[in-house]
Each structure stands twice: as C-alpha cells, then as structure tokens.
Design a protein around this motif. Structure first.
Motif, PDB file in Angstrom:
ATOM      1  N   PRO A 105      15.846   8.338  -1.352  1.00 49.34           N
ATOM      2  CA  PRO A 105      16.449   7.315  -0.508  1.00 49.34           C
ATOM      3  C   PRO A 105      15.503   6.471   0.385  1.00 49.34           C
ATOM      4  O   PRO A 105      15.657   5.188   0.255  1.00 49.34           O
ATOM      5  CB  PRO A 105      17.444   8.048   0.165  1.00 49.34           C
ATOM      6  N   ARG A 106      14.635   7.090   0.982  1.00 47.69           N
ATOM      7  CA  ARG A 106      13.668   6.266   1.975  1.00 47.69           C
ATOM      8  C   ARG A 106      12.999   5.200   1.286  1.00 47.69           C
ATOM      9  O   ARG A 106      12.988   4.150   1.834  1.00 47.69           O
ATOM     10  CB  ARG A 106      12.801   7.591   2.585  1.00 47.69           C
ATOM     11  N   TRP A 107      12.346   5.557   0.067  1.00 47.43           N
ATOM     12  CA  TRP A 107      11.565   4.595  -0.403  1.00 47.43           C
ATOM     13  C   TRP A 107      12.251   3.426  -1.237  1.00 47.43           C
ATOM     14  O   TRP A 107      11.910   2.773  -1.571  1.00 47.43           O
ATOM     15  CB  TRP A 107      10.355   5.387  -1.410  1.00 47.43           C
ATOM     16  N   PRO A 165       4.481   3.741  -7.155  1.00 52.52           N
ATOM     17  CA  PRO A 165       5.421   2.720  -7.470  1.00 52.52           C
ATOM     18  C   PRO A 165       7.089   3.188  -7.854  1.00 52.52           C
ATOM     19  O   PRO A 165       7.802   2.391  -7.509  1.00 52.52           O
ATOM     20  CB  PRO A 165       4.788   1.939  -8.625  1.00 52.52           C
ATOM     21  N   SER A 166       7.199   4.369  -8.619  1.00 57.72           N
ATOM     22  CA  SER A 166       8.054   4.794  -9.123  1.00 57.72           C
ATOM     23  C   SER A 166       9.151   5.553  -8.090  1.00 57.72           C
ATOM     24  O   SER A 166      10.287   5.970  -8.625  1.00 57.72           O
ATOM     25  CB  SER A 166       8.049   5.583 -10.545  1.00 57.72           C
ATOM     26  N   ARG A 167       8.637   6.004  -6.838  1.00 57.63           N
ATOM     27  CA  ARG A 167       9.298   6.931  -6.207  1.00 57.63           C
ATOM     28  C   ARG A 167      10.502   6.412  -5.501  1.00 57.63           C
ATOM     29  O   ARG A 167      11.495   7.016  -5.105  1.00 57.63           O
ATOM     30  CB  ARG A 167       8.476   7.537  -5.073  1.00 57.63           C
ATOM     31  N   PRO A 175       0.723  -1.231  -0.107  1.00 55.80           N
ATOM     32  CA  PRO A 175       0.064   0.010  -0.137  1.00 55.80           C
ATOM     33  C   PRO A 175       0.887   1.280   0.021  1.00 55.80           C
ATOM     34  O   PRO A 175       0.413   2.373  -0.665  1.00 55.80           O
ATOM     35  CB  PRO A 175      -0.771  -0.116   1.185  1.00 55.80           C
ATOM     36  N   ALA A 176       1.945   1.272   0.639  1.00 55.19           N
ATOM     37  CA  ALA A 176       2.701   2.478   0.728  1.00 55.19           C
ATOM     38  C   ALA A 176       3.473   2.743  -0.615  1.00 55.19           C
ATOM     39  O   ALA A 176       3.861   3.914  -1.042  1.00 55.19           O
ATOM     40  CB  ALA A 176       3.785   2.301   1.670  1.00 55.19           C
ATOM     41  N   MET A 177       3.205   1.703  -1.516  1.00 55.85           N
ATOM     42  CA  MET A 177       3.922   2.060  -2.859  1.00 55.85           C
ATOM     43  C   MET A 177       3.017   2.354  -4.286  1.00 55.85           C
ATOM     44  O   MET A 177       3.566   2.094  -5.133  1.00 55.85           O
ATOM     45  CB  MET A 177       5.188   0.920  -3.174  1.00 55.85           C
ATOM     46  N   PRO A 205      18.955   5.688  -4.343  1.00 59.04           N
ATOM     47  CA  PRO A 205      17.875   5.756  -5.581  1.00 59.04           C
ATOM     48  C   PRO A 205      18.820   5.203  -6.709  1.00 59.04           C
ATOM     49  O   PRO A 205      19.969   4.912  -6.805  1.00 59.04           O
ATOM     50  CB  PRO A 205      18.059   6.999  -5.697  1.00 59.04           C
ATOM     51  N   TYR A 206      17.990   4.907  -7.722  1.00 56.65           N
ATOM     52  CA  TYR A 206      18.496   4.133  -8.892  1.00 56.65           C
ATOM     53  C   TYR A 206      17.921   4.338 -10.215  1.00 56.65           C
ATOM     54  O   TYR A 206      16.718   4.891 -10.178  1.00 56.65           O
ATOM     55  CB  TYR A 206      18.485   2.612  -8.553  1.00 56.65           C
ATOM     56  N   GLY A 207      18.425   4.027 -11.261  1.00 54.32           N
ATOM     57  CA  GLY A 207      17.578   4.469 -12.800  1.00 54.32           C
ATOM     58  C   GLY A 207      16.591   3.196 -13.092  1.00 54.32           C
ATOM     59  O   GLY A 207      16.440   2.276 -12.238  1.00 54.32           O
ATOM     60  N   TYR A 208      16.184   3.462 -14.387  1.00 48.04           N
ATOM     61  CA  TYR A 208      15.147   2.544 -14.890  1.00 48.04           C
ATOM     62  C   TYR A 208      15.537   1.550 -15.636  1.00 48.04           C
ATOM     63  O   TYR A 208      16.556   1.745 -16.445  1.00 48.04           O
ATOM     64  CB  TYR A 208      14.190   3.758 -15.435  1.00 48.04           C
TER      65      TYR A 208
END
Length: 396
Positions: free
Chosen positions: A297-299, A290-292, A264-266, A308-311
């Motif tokens: 960094p938290r998510w 979903p994409s955050r 649910p958080a995503m 954080p990271y790329g697609y």
C-alpha cells in the motif's frame, strides 16, 4: 516535499525527447533458458483465474484436438522477460513511472506446447504525449513484441502500450482516493461464487465440441465472466506465474531503471542479471523496484494509486482467455485490441461482458466473428474495453 520535487511539480513538464533515439531499433531479444513445461501452463491458468480443462487437466486434453496439454493463447506474454513492457519502456523520461495502458494482439496459428523454446524480438514503435486527469502530461508509448518458437514460426505479435507519467503529479492531482478495500458480506461472496459458474459451465458444456460460425448471430451475448475479489494474495499469484520472476529463468536484459528516468525510490535492480547472481531478492520487483506498488500500500500510494492493484498484462490475458474460452478449442482469437482504463484494485471484483457485433469471411477466407468486450468492477466502473476477432469452424 523537498525543493527538487517542488521545482518539478511547479514546471509540470514531461520530457520525452530521448524516446526518438530508440524508435524502430530492435532491442535485445528475450530468450528463455529451458524448454517450457506443462506445469508452466498450469501455473498460468491458475493465476489468471481460467479453469479451462484443456490447459491443466491431462486426461481431458488427451481426448481433445491436440491430444495433449496446450498453452492458452494468453500464455505468450508469460515467456517474455517483462510481460511485454520492454519495447514500450525505452528512453529516458525524468521523474517518471510506468503502468500498462493496453495491448493489441495478432495470432498467426501456431500454438505453444510443453518442450517449446520461445523467444521474443522487441522493437519500439511510437509514442504520443497527452494531458490526462490522472497525472497531467502523460506519455503513451508503444512497442512490438514478436513471439517465435524454436522452429522460427511466428506465434503472435503484441503491441504493448506503456503509460509513462510523473508519479509526483499523480499524487498531487489525487484522482484516485479510495484507499480502503470494500467490504463484502458472506452472502455477497457466495453470490459471486455462484455467478462465476456461468462462464465455467459454458466451457464444460462445450467440452471438445465446436462452436460453429453459422450458429452465431450478431447480438449474441457471451456468458458473464466473474472473478475476484482481488487481494494481495491473488495479485502475488499473478506475478509468480510470469516466468521471468523465477531466479535464473531467462537471459536477463541489461536494464537500468534509474537511467530510464524512474523515480529513484522505484528503480531498484529488477531484471538485473548481475545482481541476480549476488542477491537475487533485490532483482524481484515484487519486493523492490518498479513493481512493488502492486503489492505494498505504501508504494502504491507513492506512484499515485490508492491501494495495491493487479497487472495490466494480466488484464490482457483475462480478455484473451474470455474470448478463447467461448470460442472453444477449434476456434482461435486472431486479433484483439484492448485499452486499460483502470486496474483491478484489491477488494474489487471483475465482471466481463461481451457481445457479437459482426460476422464476416475475411480476405484470407477465414470465418470470423467480431466481439465487443467490456471489463468493469462491482460498481460498474469500466476497467478495460476491447474489440476482438475470432475465427470459428464452419459446417462447410
């Protein structure tokens, strides 16, 4: 940890039984609202670190094969309403999240130009559940995207792989723990910029020329392609180059991520056409949903990523651009199969290498070379592998 999450972690299962209800059944197609513009191509190659003049410089393109700007082959994915993930993310998988696992592409000849209208027919293909070190039981789900232009010409087919996993198990297993960006000295950054010119200068040197099939030998190495270090700024630029991230750009599908089993958080309202008319910021996965995890960094840590990271879809574009840039404007990537082993994290740089491993004349009479490609970070850790076939012009 709450009691529900403790119970889920204890049972360590991943329920994928609902996926069988969707395989082989076409989904709502992705349709653009307006024709493509040359600036869409410019925005794309800028975001994908691909300085090929053919796709952004009007004067250069005017003197070339097409007499005008043309989209790179990688651009097809930008015309979808979810960078190809839709048919690889159907059915309910409780407590899950999704990342990209790979793409296989077939190209059929037609190119994309300004003024074109592209639509994508999407069909779920198959899935398999495997045990992984990353998150225990993990579902590898595939789905097909068929990209057509306004004349009904099939431009490309993308078979995308979605990796659906329990993010609570990924956090528990802790397979990725490098939470801080690496530090680069000024000298190292300057050397990185110098290395980037190897691939760029190769494209400039080839210009409007032809790379002939006869002139290529098995064992030939492609110039190294380098970009990065990646940052939240560069990843955000990637995100904004996908047309569906613009308010009102596409006919939105009806997607309920919580109904798909997302944590649910995503979940949120990403791609929700109803919410887009009320508060469109809530539909932007870069901020909510979903994409955050890509940008916050938290998510990122919440879904089992260290930072954080790329697609994944961008990694597929990097591979296509690498092969197409080497082939030149008279060559064409006809097939490539890519597997993504790890994302481009902030602070890391990307190094792409490739070698010609075969030459052939295929059953269609095309003169083709086969390329083996690898993508790695500055420590040599493999990010992706790919094999591709490129049609080249022949002196005959």
């Amino acid at each position: 940890m709450d009691s529900n999450r403790e119970t889920m972690v204890a049972d360590r299962t991943l329920d994928c039984s609902d996926l069988d209800n969707y395989l082989g059944k076409p989904l709502q197609p992705a349709r653009m609202k307006e024709p493509l513009h040359n600036n869409d191509f410019r925005r794309w190659v800028q975001a994908m670190h691909y300085p090929n003049l053919l796709h952004y410089d009007h004067d250069f393109a005017k003197e070339g094969r097409y007499g005008r700007l043309v989209a790179p082959q990688s651009f097809a994915v930008a015309t979808d309403d979810g960078h190809g993930a839709g048919p690889a993310c159907v059915g309910r998988v409780p407590g899950s999240h999704l990342i990209f696992g790979g793409d296989e592409w077939w190209f059929y000849g037609p190119r994309i130009f300004g003024g074109d209208m592209i639509h994508n027919e999407k069909i779920p293909f198959d899935y398999v559940v495997k045990e992984t070190k990353f998150a225990g039981p993990t579902c590898f789900q595939r789905g097909d995207n068929n990209y057509y232009n306004q004349d009904g010409d099939l431009i490309a087919k993308q078979r995308s792989t979605g990796i659906r996993y329990r993010n609570d198990l990924a956090v528990e297993m802790g397979s990725m723990d490098a939470t801080e960006d690496p530090e680069w000295t000024d000298q190292a950054l300057a050397e990185l910029e110098e290395r980037k010119l190897e691939f760029i200068n190769m494209m400039h040197d080839l210009g409007h020329g032809k790379r002939y099939w006869e002139d290529v030998s098995i064992g030939d190495a492609l110039p190294v392609r380098v970009f990065g270090p990646h940052s939240i700024a560069s990843i955000t630029t990637e995100w904004r180059a996908y047309l569906f991230t613009l308010w009102g750009d596409t006919h939105r599908p009806v997607i309920d991520f919580e109904a798909l089993g997302f944590d649910p958080a995503m979940a949120g309202h990403e791609n929700d056409g109803v919410m887009e008319r009320i508060n469109p910021e809530l539909t932007d996965g870069a901020y909510f949903g979903p994409s955050r995890g890509h940008l916050f960094p938290r998510w990122a840590r919440y879904i089992g990523m260290p930072r954080p990271y790329g697609y994944g879809a961008s990694m597929g574009a990097w591979i296509l651009d690498y092969l197409a840039g080497w082939a030149g404007e008279y060559g064409q990537v006809v097939h490539v199969n890519s597997a993504y082993r790890g994302p481009a994290f902030t602070g890391d740089a990307t190094f792409m290498t490739a070698t010609v491993i075969d030459k052939m004349v295929d059953e269609q009479g095309r003169h083709v070379v086969q390329i083996d490609c690898k993508m790695a970070d500055q420590l040599g850790k493999t990010m992706a592998t790919a094999k591709g076939e490129i049609e080249l012009p022949t002196r005959k």
